[in-house]
Scaffold this motif. Structure first.
Motif, PDB file in Angstrom:
ATOM      1  N   GLU A  98       0.820  -1.204   0.000  1.00  0.00           N
ATOM      2  CA  GLU A  98       0.000   0.000   0.000  1.00  0.00           C
ATOM      3  C   GLU A  98       0.858   1.260   0.000  1.00  0.00           C
ATOM      4  OE1 GLU A  98      -2.839   0.023   3.151  1.00  0.00           O
ATOM      5  OE2 GLU A  98      -3.584  -1.981   2.721  1.00  0.00           O
ATOM      6  N   LEU A  99       2.006   1.207   0.664  1.00  0.00           N
ATOM      7  CA  LEU A  99       2.847   2.383   0.827  1.00  0.00           C
ATOM      8  C   LEU A  99       3.927   2.505  -0.244  1.00  0.00           C
ATOM      9  CD1 LEU A  99       3.113   2.286   4.711  1.00  0.00           C
ATOM     10  CD2 LEU A  99       2.007   4.075   3.349  1.00  0.00           C
ATOM     11  N   GLY A 100       3.895   1.630  -1.244  1.00  0.00           N
ATOM     12  CA  GLY A 100       4.720   1.843  -2.420  1.00  0.00           C
ATOM     13  C   GLY A 100       6.088   1.204  -2.426  1.00  0.00           C
ATOM     14  N   ALA A 101       6.394   0.283  -1.506  1.00  0.00           N
ATOM     15  CA  ALA A 101       7.682  -0.408  -1.563  1.00  0.00           C
ATOM     16  C   ALA A 101       7.739  -1.259  -2.826  1.00  0.00           C
ATOM     17  CB  ALA A 101       7.884  -1.271  -0.331  1.00  0.00           C
ATOM     18  N   ARG A 102       8.888  -1.299  -3.472  1.00  0.00           N
ATOM     19  CA  ARG A 102       9.026  -2.091  -4.685  1.00  0.00           C
ATOM     20  C   ARG A 102       9.348  -3.550  -4.375  1.00  0.00           C
ATOM     21  NH1 ARG A 102      12.608   0.148  -9.668  1.00  0.00           N
ATOM     22  NH2 ARG A 102      11.226   1.929  -9.231  1.00  0.00           N
ATOM     23  N   ARG A 103      10.045  -3.780  -3.263  1.00  0.00           N
ATOM     24  CA  ARG A 103      10.423  -5.141  -2.867  1.00  0.00           C
ATOM     25  C   ARG A 103      10.324  -5.279  -1.358  1.00  0.00           C
ATOM     26  NH1 ARG A 103      14.165  -2.620  -5.566  1.00  0.00           N
ATOM     27  NH2 ARG A 103      14.364  -3.026  -7.818  1.00  0.00           N
ATOM     28  N   VAL A 104      10.018  -6.489  -0.896  1.00  0.00           N
ATOM     29  CA  VAL A 104      10.049  -6.813   0.529  1.00  0.00           C
ATOM     30  C   VAL A 104      11.034  -7.959   0.705  1.00  0.00           C
ATOM     31  CG1 VAL A 104       8.766  -7.557   2.545  1.00  0.00           C
ATOM     32  CG2 VAL A 104       7.644  -6.090   0.839  1.00  0.00           C
ATOM     33  N   ARG A 105      12.076  -7.697   1.468  1.00  0.00           N
ATOM     34  CA  ARG A 105      13.110  -8.706   1.710  1.00  0.00           C
ATOM     35  C   ARG A 105      13.054  -9.117   3.176  1.00  0.00           C
ATOM     36  NH1 ARG A 105      16.506  -8.866  -2.682  1.00  0.00           N
ATOM     37  NH2 ARG A 105      16.411  -7.044  -4.077  1.00  0.00           N
ATOM     38  N   LEU A 106      12.914 -10.414   3.408  1.00  0.00           N
ATOM     39  CA  LEU A 106      12.845 -10.953   4.760  1.00  0.00           C
ATOM     40  C   LEU A 106      14.223 -11.443   5.182  1.00  0.00           C
ATOM     41  CD1 LEU A 106       9.566 -13.009   4.285  1.00  0.00           C
ATOM     42  CD2 LEU A 106       9.783 -10.684   5.185  1.00  0.00           C
ATOM     43  N   VAL A 107      14.609 -11.133   6.422  1.00  0.00           N
ATOM     44  CA  VAL A 107      15.915 -11.558   6.915  1.00  0.00           C
ATOM     45  C   VAL A 107      15.769 -12.228   8.275  1.00  0.00           C
ATOM     46  CG1 VAL A 107      17.204  -9.785   5.664  1.00  0.00           C
ATOM     47  CG2 VAL A 107      16.376  -9.297   7.967  1.00  0.00           C
ATOM     48  N   THR A 108      16.735 -13.056   8.587  1.00  0.00           N
ATOM     49  CA  THR A 108      16.847 -13.637   9.924  1.00  0.00           C
ATOM     50  C   THR A 108      18.059 -13.019  10.607  1.00  0.00           C
ATOM     51  OG1 THR A 108      18.150 -15.513   9.103  1.00  0.00           O
ATOM     52  CG2 THR A 108      15.762 -15.799   9.225  1.00  0.00           C
ATOM     53  N   THR A 109      17.924 -12.779  11.900  1.00  0.00           N
ATOM     54  CA  THR A 109      18.981 -12.155  12.683  1.00  0.00           C
ATOM     55  C   THR A 109      19.282 -13.025  13.894  1.00  0.00           C
ATOM     56  OG1 THR A 109      17.490 -10.893  14.103  1.00  0.00           O
ATOM     57  CG2 THR A 109      18.062  -9.915  11.968  1.00  0.00           C
ATOM     58  N   GLU A 110      20.212 -12.575  14.722  1.00  0.00           N
ATOM     59  CA  GLU A 110      20.592 -13.364  15.896  1.00  0.00           C
ATOM     60  C   GLU A 110      19.435 -13.513  16.876  1.00  0.00           C
ATOM     61  OE1 GLU A 110      24.135 -11.846  17.671  1.00  0.00           O
ATOM     62  OE2 GLU A 110      25.316 -12.009  15.827  1.00  0.00           O
ATOM     63  N   ARG A 111      18.521 -12.575  16.867  1.00  0.00           N
ATOM     64  CA  ARG A 111      17.396 -12.622  17.808  1.00  0.00           C
ATOM     65  C   ARG A 111      16.069 -12.906  17.134  1.00  0.00           C
ATOM     66  NH1 ARG A 111      19.089  -7.319  21.485  1.00  0.00           N
ATOM     67  NH2 ARG A 111      20.900  -8.294  22.502  1.00  0.00           N
ATOM     68  N   THR A 112      16.106 -13.387  15.913  1.00  0.00           N
ATOM     69  CA  THR A 112      14.880 -13.728  15.204  1.00  0.00           C
ATOM     70  C   THR A 112      14.297 -15.019  15.760  1.00  0.00           C
ATOM     71  OG1 THR A 112      15.625 -12.652  13.178  1.00  0.00           O
ATOM     72  CG2 THR A 112      13.878 -14.280  12.960  1.00  0.00           C
ATOM     73  N   ASN A 113      12.982 -15.005  16.019  1.00  0.00           N
ATOM     74  CA  ASN A 113      12.314 -16.189  16.561  1.00  0.00           C
ATOM     75  C   ASN A 113      11.682 -17.055  15.482  1.00  0.00           C
ATOM     76  OD1 ASN A 113      12.857 -15.551  19.288  1.00  0.00           O
ATOM     77  ND2 ASN A 113      11.174 -14.070  19.291  1.00  0.00           N
ATOM     78  N   ALA A 114      11.592 -16.557  14.258  1.00  0.00           N
ATOM     79  CA  ALA A 114      10.995 -17.313  13.152  1.00  0.00           C
ATOM     80  C   ALA A 114      11.928 -17.230  11.959  1.00  0.00           C
ATOM     81  CB  ALA A 114       9.627 -16.743  12.797  1.00  0.00           C
ATOM     82  N   ASP A 115      12.000 -18.317  11.199  1.00  0.00           N
ATOM     83  CA  ASP A 115      12.894 -18.305  10.036  1.00  0.00           C
ATOM     84  C   ASP A 115      12.232 -18.866   8.788  1.00  0.00           C
ATOM     85  OD1 ASP A 115      12.741 -20.941  10.735  1.00  0.00           O
ATOM     86  OD2 ASP A 115      14.904 -21.259  10.967  1.00  0.00           O
ATOM     87  N   ARG A 116      10.930 -19.112   8.846  1.00  0.00           N
ATOM     88  CA  ARG A 116      10.214 -19.634   7.692  1.00  0.00           C
ATOM     89  C   ARG A 116       9.065 -18.710   7.320  1.00  0.00           C
ATOM     90  NH1 ARG A 116       9.646 -26.205   8.790  1.00  0.00           N
ATOM     91  NH2 ARG A 116      11.902 -26.635   8.952  1.00  0.00           N
ATOM     92  N   ALA A 117       8.812 -18.658   6.033  1.00  0.00           N
ATOM     93  CA  ALA A 117       7.711 -17.823   5.553  1.00  0.00           C
ATOM     94  C   ALA A 117       7.116 -18.459   4.310  1.00  0.00           C
ATOM     95  CB  ALA A 117       8.209 -16.419   5.232  1.00  0.00           C
ATOM     96  N   ARG A 118       5.818 -18.370   4.167  1.00  0.00           N
ATOM     97  CA  ARG A 118       5.139 -18.831   2.958  1.00  0.00           C
ATOM     98  C   ARG A 118       5.126 -17.675   1.963  1.00  0.00           C
ATOM     99  NH1 ARG A 118      -0.531 -21.503   3.360  1.00  0.00           N
ATOM    100  NH2 ARG A 118      -0.130 -21.301   1.118  1.00  0.00           N
ATOM    101  N   VAL A 119       6.136 -17.652   1.131  1.00  0.00           N
ATOM    102  CA  VAL A 119       6.263 -16.548   0.194  1.00  0.00           C
ATOM    103  C   VAL A 119       5.100 -16.522  -0.786  1.00  0.00           C
ATOM    104  CG1 VAL A 119       7.705 -15.581  -1.645  1.00  0.00           C
ATOM    105  CG2 VAL A 119       8.755 -16.394   0.460  1.00  0.00           C
ATOM    106  N   ASP A 120       4.553 -17.687  -1.129  1.00  0.00           N
ATOM    107  CA  ASP A 120       3.396 -17.703  -2.018  1.00  0.00           C
ATOM    108  C   ASP A 120       2.202 -17.000  -1.380  1.00  0.00           C
ATOM    109  OD1 ASP A 120       3.121 -19.689  -0.079  1.00  0.00           O
ATOM    110  OD2 ASP A 120       2.059 -21.068  -1.416  1.00  0.00           O
ATOM    111  N   ARG A 121       1.985 -17.236  -0.092  1.00  0.00           N
ATOM    112  CA  ARG A 121       0.897 -16.567   0.622  1.00  0.00           C
ATOM    113  C   ARG A 121       1.170 -15.073   0.732  1.00  0.00           C
ATOM    114  NH1 ARG A 121      -3.927 -14.896   1.730  1.00  0.00           N
ATOM    115  NH2 ARG A 121      -4.077 -13.934   3.798  1.00  0.00           N
ATOM    116  N   LEU A 122       2.401 -14.698   1.043  1.00  0.00           N
ATOM    117  CA  LEU A 122       2.743 -13.288   1.161  1.00  0.00           C
ATOM    118  C   LEU A 122       2.612 -12.571  -0.185  1.00  0.00           C
ATOM    119  CD1 LEU A 122       5.832 -13.524   3.538  1.00  0.00           C
ATOM    120  CD2 LEU A 122       3.483 -12.883   4.134  1.00  0.00           C
TER     121      LEU A 122
END
Length: 249
Positions: A98-122
């Motif tokens: 909605e706010l006009g981002a061209r790309r969404v990049r997901l990252v995992t970090t040292e304190r990330t609690n989740a590391d999986r995503a359904r990119v098809d759903r997103l």
């Protein structure tokens, strides 16, 4: 008028069969019939007026008739966000579209609690948001990668707005100085939002040492990832993006 994202090529006279989901939506939910008109876009050929030519149990067929709007692209802006719970990730992707981002990049970090995503759903979430907002493209959603890997492959010409929750960075509006020139905001940017537990000290040190990174504060309160992403995107768009008309050359 109903708008649909259609991956097929769009040109005058093109005959297209919609996928089962779109066909059910038009026929069963919206009660569309032969002769009804809607808008279609594919992120490449602009927005077209298309007319329904057939409604069957298997599919709805349409024919592209006239170009309603030529293709246009928004700012070259990436949203990079550390993985959070599924519902919040979906909200982030929806609002990024909605706010006009061209790309969404997901990252995992040292304190990330989740590391999986359904990119098809997103991606489906991004498409729905693009259809609703009248944008002519759909932001690309990438599979999660480690923050270190993302940095290792970084394009040095892309500036990185690092939203640092530690409290010792300058306010974001002190950094995002509006550029009134016709080319203002034309350079590539990215916004980085951390995980619920924040970046680790090592990650903060690494990010602050990057020559293209600009640490900023989003205020005196600790924001959830989705709130931080929405706030940073809105402020960037207001200062450097396409919310304010550029001056004529």
């Amino acid at each position: 008028m109903i708008r649909l994202f259609i991956p097929h090529d769009l040109a005058a006279g093109a005959e297209l069969a919609l996928d089962p989901g779109q066909s059910r939506y038009l026929a069963a939910v919206m009660r569309q019939a032969v002769g009804d008109e809607l808008l279609a876009f594919n992120g490449r050929d602009g927005e077209w007026r298309v007319r329904i030519t057939a409604v069957t149990k298997r599919a709805v067929a349409v024919r592209a008739e006239t170009l309603a709007r030529p293709q246009a692209v928004g700012p070259d802006l990436d949203l990079i966000v550390a993985m959070v719970k599924r519902g919040r990730v979906e909200t982030i992707v929806e609002k990024a579209a909605e706010l006009g981002a061209r790309r969404v990049r997901l990252v995992t970090t040292e304190r990330t609690n989740a590391d999986r995503a359904r990119v098809d759903r997103l991606t489906a979430v991004a498409i729905e948001a693009a259809e609703q907002t009248r944008r002519l493209d759909v932001p690309q959603v990438f599979e999660p990668v480690k923050l270190e890997a993302l940095i290792a492959g970084w394009e040095p010409t892309r500036r990185l707005l690092f939203c640092d929750e530690a409290g010792d960075a300058p306010p974001i509006l002190h950094v995002l100085t509006p550029d009134p020139s016709p080319q203002g905001g034309g350079e590539p940017w990215a916004i980085l939002i951390g995980p619920e537990g924040g970046f680790s000290p090592r990650e903060r040190q690494t990010l602050r040492a990057l020559p293209y990174a600009i640490p900023v504060s989003l205020g005196p309160r600790i924001l959830r990832a989705d709130t931080a992403a929405i706030s940073a995107l809105a402020l960037w768009q207001a200062a450097l993006g396409d919310w304010t008309p550029k001056a004529a050359p």
